[in-house]
Design a protein around this motif. Sequence first.
Motif, mmCIF file in Angstrom:
data_model
loop_
_atom_site.group_PDB
_atom_site.id
_atom_site.type_symbol
_atom_site.label_atom_id
_atom_site.label_comp_id
_atom_site.label_asym_id
_atom_site.label_seq_id
_atom_site.Cartn_x
_atom_site.Cartn_y
_atom_site.Cartn_z
ATOM 1 N N LEU A 1 0.836 -1.196 0.000
ATOM 2 C CA LEU A 1 0.000 0.000 0.000
ATOM 3 C C LEU A 1 0.878 1.257 0.000
ATOM 4 C CD1 LEU A 1 -3.092 0.518 0.100
ATOM 5 C CD2 LEU A 1 -2.831 0.890 2.552
ATOM 6 N N ALA A 2 1.946 1.228 0.778
ATOM 7 C CA ALA A 2 2.866 2.371 0.822
ATOM 8 C C ALA A 2 3.567 2.567 -0.520
ATOM 9 C CB ALA A 2 3.895 2.167 1.928
ATOM 10 N N ARG A 3 3.866 1.466 -1.182
ATOM 11 C CA ARG A 3 4.512 1.552 -2.503
ATOM 12 C C ARG A 3 3.569 2.212 -3.516
ATOM 13 N NH1 ARG A 3 5.687 -3.331 -2.919
ATOM 14 N NH2 ARG A 3 7.914 -3.269 -2.461
ATOM 15 N N GLN A 4 2.319 1.810 -3.482
ATOM 16 C CA GLN A 4 1.352 2.411 -4.396
ATOM 17 C C GLN A 4 1.091 3.869 -4.038
ATOM 18 O OE1 GLN A 4 -2.163 -0.042 -4.704
ATOM 19 N NE2 GLN A 4 -0.975 -1.924 -4.851
ATOM 20 N N GLY A 5 1.085 4.170 -2.733
ATOM 21 C CA GLY A 5 0.925 5.557 -2.311
ATOM 22 C C GLY A 5 2.093 6.419 -2.748
ATOM 23 N N LEU A 6 3.290 5.838 -2.732
ATOM 24 C CA LEU A 6 4.478 6.568 -3.192
ATOM 25 C C LEU A 6 4.389 6.861 -4.683
ATOM 26 C CD1 LEU A 6 7.297 7.716 -2.710
ATOM 27 C CD2 LEU A 6 8.214 5.393 -2.952
ATOM 28 N N ASP A 7 3.967 5.864 -5.447
ATOM 29 C CA ASP A 7 3.814 6.073 -6.893
ATOM 30 C C ASP A 7 2.790 7.175 -7.174
ATOM 31 O OD1 ASP A 7 5.649 4.080 -7.371
ATOM 32 O OD2 ASP A 7 4.131 2.524 -7.719
ATOM 33 N N GLN B 1 -7.698 4.220 -1.532
ATOM 34 C CA GLN B 1 -8.513 4.278 -0.328
ATOM 35 C C GLN B 1 -9.230 2.953 -0.080
ATOM 36 O OE1 GLN B 1 -8.582 6.804 1.890
ATOM 37 N NE2 GLN B 1 -6.993 7.744 0.626
ATOM 38 N N THR B 2 -9.648 2.300 -1.142
ATOM 39 C CA THR B 2 -10.315 1.008 -1.005
ATOM 40 C C THR B 2 -9.345 -0.052 -0.508
ATOM 41 O OG1 THR B 2 -11.806 1.587 -2.815
ATOM 42 C CG2 THR B 2 -11.670 -0.735 -2.218
ATOM 43 N N LYS B 3 -8.121 -0.013 -1.016
ATOM 44 C CA LYS B 3 -7.103 -0.966 -0.563
ATOM 45 C C LYS B 3 -6.756 -0.729 0.907
ATOM 46 C CE LYS B 3 -5.142 -1.706 -5.153
ATOM 47 N NZ LYS B 3 -3.982 -1.473 -6.058
ATOM 48 N N GLN B 4 -6.770 0.528 1.315
ATOM 49 C CA GLN B 4 -6.525 0.846 2.725
ATOM 50 C C GLN B 4 -7.639 0.265 3.594
ATOM 51 O OE1 GLN B 4 -3.903 2.470 4.282
ATOM 52 N NE2 GLN B 4 -4.951 1.939 6.198
ATOM 53 N N ALA B 5 -8.867 0.372 3.140
ATOM 54 C CA ALA B 5 -9.995 -0.195 3.889
ATOM 55 C C ALA B 5 -9.892 -1.714 3.949
ATOM 56 C CB ALA B 5 -11.316 0.219 3.242
ATOM 57 N N ALA B 6 -9.402 -2.335 2.862
ATOM 58 C CA ALA B 6 -9.230 -3.787 2.839
ATOM 59 C C ALA B 6 -8.147 -4.212 3.827
ATOM 60 C CB ALA B 6 -8.873 -4.251 1.429
ATOM 61 N N LEU B 7 -7.077 -3.428 3.898
ATOM 62 C CA LEU B 7 -6.016 -3.718 4.857
ATOM 63 C C LEU B 7 -6.537 -3.605 6.288
ATOM 64 C CD1 LEU B 7 -3.107 -4.212 5.755
ATOM 65 C CD2 LEU B 7 -2.657 -1.771 5.400
ATOM 66 N N GLU B 8 -7.291 -2.575 6.569
ATOM 67 C CA GLU B 8 -7.838 -2.393 7.916
ATOM 68 C C GLU B 8 -8.788 -3.528 8.273
ATOM 69 O OE1 GLU B 8 -9.540 1.486 7.783
ATOM 70 O OE2 GLU B 8 -7.591 2.518 7.793
ATOM 71 N N ASN C 1 3.898 16.078 0.298
ATOM 72 C CA ASN C 1 3.180 14.801 0.231
ATOM 73 C C ASN C 1 4.092 13.673 -0.219
ATOM 74 O OD1 ASN C 1 0.771 15.943 1.082
ATOM 75 N ND2 ASN C 1 0.008 16.292 -1.006
ATOM 76 N N LEU C 2 4.956 13.989 -1.183
ATOM 77 C CA LEU C 2 5.890 12.979 -1.682
ATOM 78 C C LEU C 2 6.877 12.582 -0.589
ATOM 79 C CD1 LEU C 2 7.111 11.219 -3.860
ATOM 80 C CD2 LEU C 2 8.391 13.219 -4.696
ATOM 81 N N GLN C 3 7.388 13.554 0.146
ATOM 82 C CA GLN C 3 8.323 13.257 1.227
ATOM 83 C C GLN C 3 7.666 12.382 2.288
ATOM 84 O OE1 GLN C 3 11.713 14.179 1.477
ATOM 85 N NE2 GLN C 3 11.569 12.664 3.122
ATOM 86 N N SER C 4 6.420 12.684 2.609
ATOM 87 C CA SER C 4 5.684 11.874 3.583
ATOM 88 C C SER C 4 5.482 10.451 3.063
ATOM 89 C CB SER C 4 4.329 12.516 3.884
ATOM 90 O OG SER C 4 4.487 13.790 4.482
ATOM 91 N N ALA C 5 5.175 10.340 1.773
ATOM 92 C CA ALA C 5 4.969 9.017 1.175
ATOM 93 C C ALA C 5 6.265 8.211 1.180
ATOM 94 C CB ALA C 5 4.437 9.163 -0.241
ATOM 95 N N GLU C 6 7.379 8.867 0.922
ATOM 96 C CA GLU C 6 8.681 8.194 0.945
ATOM 97 C C GLU C 6 9.005 7.702 2.354
ATOM 98 O OE1 GLU C 6 11.208 11.220 -0.603
ATOM 99 O OE2 GLU C 6 10.991 10.562 -2.704
ATOM 100 N N ASN C 7 8.701 8.519 3.354
ATOM 101 C CA ASN C 7 8.941 8.116 4.744
ATOM 102 C C ASN C 7 8.062 6.932 5.138
ATOM 103 O OD1 ASN C 7 10.836 10.162 5.068
ATOM 104 N ND2 ASN C 7 9.341 11.619 5.913
ATOM 105 N N ARG C 8 6.801 6.985 4.704
ATOM 106 C CA ARG C 8 5.901 5.863 5.003
ATOM 107 C C ARG C 8 6.391 4.587 4.330
ATOM 108 N NH1 ARG C 8 1.894 9.913 4.401
ATOM 109 N NH2 ARG C 8 1.587 9.356 2.222
#
Length: 337
Positions: A103-109, A300-307, A138-145
């Motif tokens: 999920l973090a990888r997709q968020g980074l992309d 967002q849907t993938k995040q809900a699936a993870l949760e 936002n990109l920096q935050s995504a990279e950190n995540r």
Amino acid sequence: MRKYVVFALLVLSFAAGALDYGSAVSLAKERPPVKSAYLKLQDADAQLARTQADPLALKLDLIKARQERDLAEAEYRLALIRAGSEISAAYTRVLDAEAQLELARQGLDLAKQGLQIAELRYEKGGASSQDVTSARINLQSAENRFKTARSGAELARSQLVSLLGMEAGSDALEPAPLLDPPGWDALLKSLASHPDWLKPHQAEELARAAYKLLDPSYASPAQIENARTNMERAAKGAAEAERGLRLRLEQRWNDVAARRRDLELADESLQKARADLEIARKRFEAGLISSFALQNAELQTKQAALERDVAEHALLASVWSLYEAANWLPVEVFGEN
């Protein structure tokens, strides 16, 4: 011999990257505390057999030998449950951590794409410098995540490997199934096999037997009174221990119910996210939103699936905790012992 053949087959399957939940948890029997408890059970079995064959053994000797054997069996069962619970938790941590990494990888992309869009719009006068700055943040935050998620996934995998005592492969793990706990009456019955239940009740049994074996013709009134006092004290201790264990079992039972409700809420959230995604797809097909907005809805849907998966794994952990409180050995995991 069969035990070692099965273990060797598991090693080969793990080396091929075919690790599944059942195979992983079944290795609880190979954990050092479980092996130690099993050896103790074997010794207790042998001691009981020797005592039963001894023509000079007294009734109290037979009771003690049987009690030691029963306690050793209960401790072996509890050690196996605890080891299974530990492996189960490590296994689901890998599932959650690696799903979070993806999920973090997709968020980074998506964040990289967002910065490109902001810069392009800025060049054409469609966005402000503040929009570009915001996209960079936002990109920096995504990279950190992503870095945090990658470290978490690596740690979770290494912890599982450490527990199993072998490589777990690099392939994605199979999903963990939900275990269905038995009913309340069955758990209460199983509670009588818990070491913390057995010890005080065995002390009560021994004290009662010692009192009954006293012969008034030979024992002094003081000895009889002392034995009676010990018997009463042991009975009180057993009753107190039983109340405490029942309370703990009830708490674990309620915790399973609470985690089940959490899962139901997570299911509802996921259903809503999927419905929102379907609306977003239709709006995209109609040309009302951009592909970037659609990708964000998918994320967002993938995040809900993870949760939802995290909630399910929390429920699984609470079931194992319930098993431990009742000393209930799940046969669907370990088979008949």
